[in-house]
Every structure is written in C-alpha cells, then in structure tokens.
Design an enzyme around this catalytic site. Structure first.
Site, PDB file in Angstrom:
ATOM      1  N   ASP A  94      -2.213   6.256 -46.562  1.00 20.76           N
ATOM      2  CA  ASP A  94      -1.865   5.855 -45.651  1.00 20.76           C
ATOM      3  C   ASP A  94      -0.999   4.470 -46.668  1.00 20.76           C
ATOM      4  O   ASP A  94      -1.375   4.132 -47.078  1.00 20.76           O
ATOM      5  CB  ASP A  94      -1.736   5.263 -44.496  1.00 20.76           C
ATOM      6  CG  ASP A  94      -1.253   4.747 -43.068  1.00 20.76           C
ATOM      7  OD1 ASP A  94      -0.803   5.400 -42.805  1.00 20.76           O
ATOM      8  OD2 ASP A  94      -0.558   3.996 -43.869  1.00 20.76           O
ATOM      9  N   HIS A 141      -0.138  13.772 -36.497  1.00 16.73           N
ATOM     10  CA  HIS A 141      -1.345  13.018 -37.868  1.00 16.73           C
ATOM     11  C   HIS A 141      -2.661  12.685 -36.888  1.00 16.73           C
ATOM     12  O   HIS A 141      -2.315  12.245 -36.252  1.00 16.73           O
ATOM     13  CB  HIS A 141      -0.109  12.264 -39.027  1.00 16.73           C
ATOM     14  CG  HIS A 141       0.249  11.531 -38.420  1.00 16.73           C
ATOM     15  ND1 HIS A 141       1.612  11.378 -37.643  1.00 16.73           N
ATOM     16  CD2 HIS A 141       0.307  10.288 -37.531  1.00 16.73           C
ATOM     17  CE1 HIS A 141       1.544  10.284 -36.940  1.00 16.73           C
ATOM     18  NE2 HIS A 141       0.876   8.863 -37.315  1.00 16.73           N
TER      19      HIS A 141
HETATM   20  P1  AMP Z   1       1.539   6.600 -36.914  1.00 18.29           P
HETATM   21  O1  AMP Z   1       1.972   5.282 -36.498  1.00 18.29           O
HETATM   22  O2  AMP Z   1       0.953   6.979 -36.230  1.00 18.29           O
HETATM   23  O3  AMP Z   1       2.760   7.707 -36.018  1.00 18.29           O
HETATM   24  O4  AMP Z   1       1.305   6.743 -37.947  1.00 18.29           O
HETATM   25  C1  AMP Z   1       2.190   7.003 -39.109  1.00 18.29           C
HETATM   26  C2  AMP Z   1       1.856   6.539 -40.626  1.00 18.29           C
HETATM   27  O5  AMP Z   1       2.424   6.717 -41.502  1.00 18.29           O
HETATM   28  C3  AMP Z   1       1.853   4.787 -40.190  1.00 18.29           C
HETATM   29  O6  AMP Z   1       0.584   4.432 -40.648  1.00 18.29           O
HETATM   30  C4  AMP Z   1       2.740   4.599 -41.271  1.00 18.29           C
HETATM   31  O7  AMP Z   1       2.051   3.228 -42.643  1.00 18.29           O
HETATM   32  C5  AMP Z   1       2.394   5.661 -42.266  1.00 18.29           C
HETATM   33  N1  AMP Z   1       2.939   6.065 -43.093  1.00 18.29           N
HETATM   34  C6  AMP Z   1       5.055   6.560 -43.087  1.00 18.29           C
HETATM   35  N2  AMP Z   1       5.701   6.610 -43.991  1.00 18.29           N
HETATM   36  C7  AMP Z   1       3.964   7.255 -45.201  1.00 18.29           C
HETATM   37  C8  AMP Z   1       4.500   7.349 -45.855  1.00 18.29           C
HETATM   38  N3  AMP Z   1       5.644   8.120 -46.677  1.00 18.29           N
HETATM   39  N4  AMP Z   1       3.174   8.185 -47.356  1.00 18.29           N
HETATM   40  C9  AMP Z   1       2.400   7.355 -46.438  1.00 18.29           C
HETATM   41  N5  AMP Z   1       1.969   6.686 -45.288  1.00 18.29           N
HETATM   42  C10 AMP Z   1       3.909   7.033 -44.830  1.00 18.29           C
END
Ligand code: AMP
Length: 114
Positions: free
Chosen positions: A30, A100
């Site tokens: 993440d 995810h």
């Molecule tokens: P959620 O809020 O449960 O939808 O989780 C989405 C997650 O994706 C969050 O923890 C973000 O930090 C992560 N995230 C968003 N964009 C990226 C990216 N490009 N690479 C890695 N993690 C990401």
C-alpha cells in the site's frame, strides 16, 4: 477499466511494489501503509467491491484466499498474526472501487476496528 487505478496497476501501467502476481491476482504494498506490513491483494478482474462477488466469482475468490496465507508467509507474518480487511462502500472506508483485501500486520490491532 481504463480509469481504474488498480486495473492499471494490474496491467503494469502504474508502478507498484509487487509482492506476488499470478493469473488471478496482484499483491502489492500500500502507498500509505497503516501498519508496518500493509499489502493490498486485488483480483486482476475488475470487480467494484465485495457487493460484486456472486456465485460466479466464488472460484476466483477462493483461489485468492488460498494465496493469502502464502503471501503472509512471504511477508514473514504468517505465524505472528495479521488482519485481512475489505472495506465495502464509502461509509465503510472504501476509496478505490476495485475489490481489494488489505493484509495488515506488524503491530497490535484493536477491536472493534474504527
Ligand atoms: P480502501 O480505502 O479500502 O479503498 O483502500 C484503498 C487503498 O489503496 C488505500 O489504503 C490507499 O493507500 C491505497 N492506494 C491507493 N492508490 C495506490 C497506489 N497507486 N499504490 C498502492 N496503494 C494505493
């Protein structure tokens, strides 16, 4: 979906720190870790979230879940405890609308989650 950031990661169009990849999934760190170990496990197939999981997706989800202990093992947290979380819908904290699983480990976890 071209406008989906996780589809673009799955397609290799956006860089990510990949832990594991196979025909079904990509697991990557993440960008904004909420624990010392914070890895996201996504299906390559676009599903917007947990509400898109139906009987037809059961084999895929089963294969993904069968990899999770192996991913935890590769991260060195299999036997020291980890949490797997899926946020479904914005009120539950979902910000990326591609299914995810968060794998979190490396610190004590409170319950109930906030
Ligand atoms: P959620 O809020 O449960 O939808 O989780 C989405 C997650 O994706 C969050 O923890 C973000 O930090 C992560 N995230 C968003 N964009 C990226 C990216 N490009 N690479 C890695 N993690 C990401």
């Amino acid at each position: 979906m071209t406008d989906c950031i996780f589809c673009r990661i799955a397609a290799g169009e956006i860089p990510a720190k990949v832990v594991e990849e196979n025909d079904d999934l990509v697991a990557f760190h993440d960008l904004s870790p909420q624990a010392p170990v914070h890895v996201l496990i996504i299906p390559k197939q676009h599903l917007a979230g947990a509400n898109d999981i139906g009987e037809g997706e059961a084999p895929l989800i089963g294969r993904i879940w069968a990899r999770i202990p192996r991913i935890a093992e590769a991260l060195g947290v299999r036997d020291t405890g980890y949490r797997v979380v899926t946020n479904c819908g914005a009120p539950a904290g979902q910000s990326v609308f591609h299914l995810h699983f968060h794998l979190l480990a490396g610190r004590a976890m409170g319950w109930p989650p906030g």
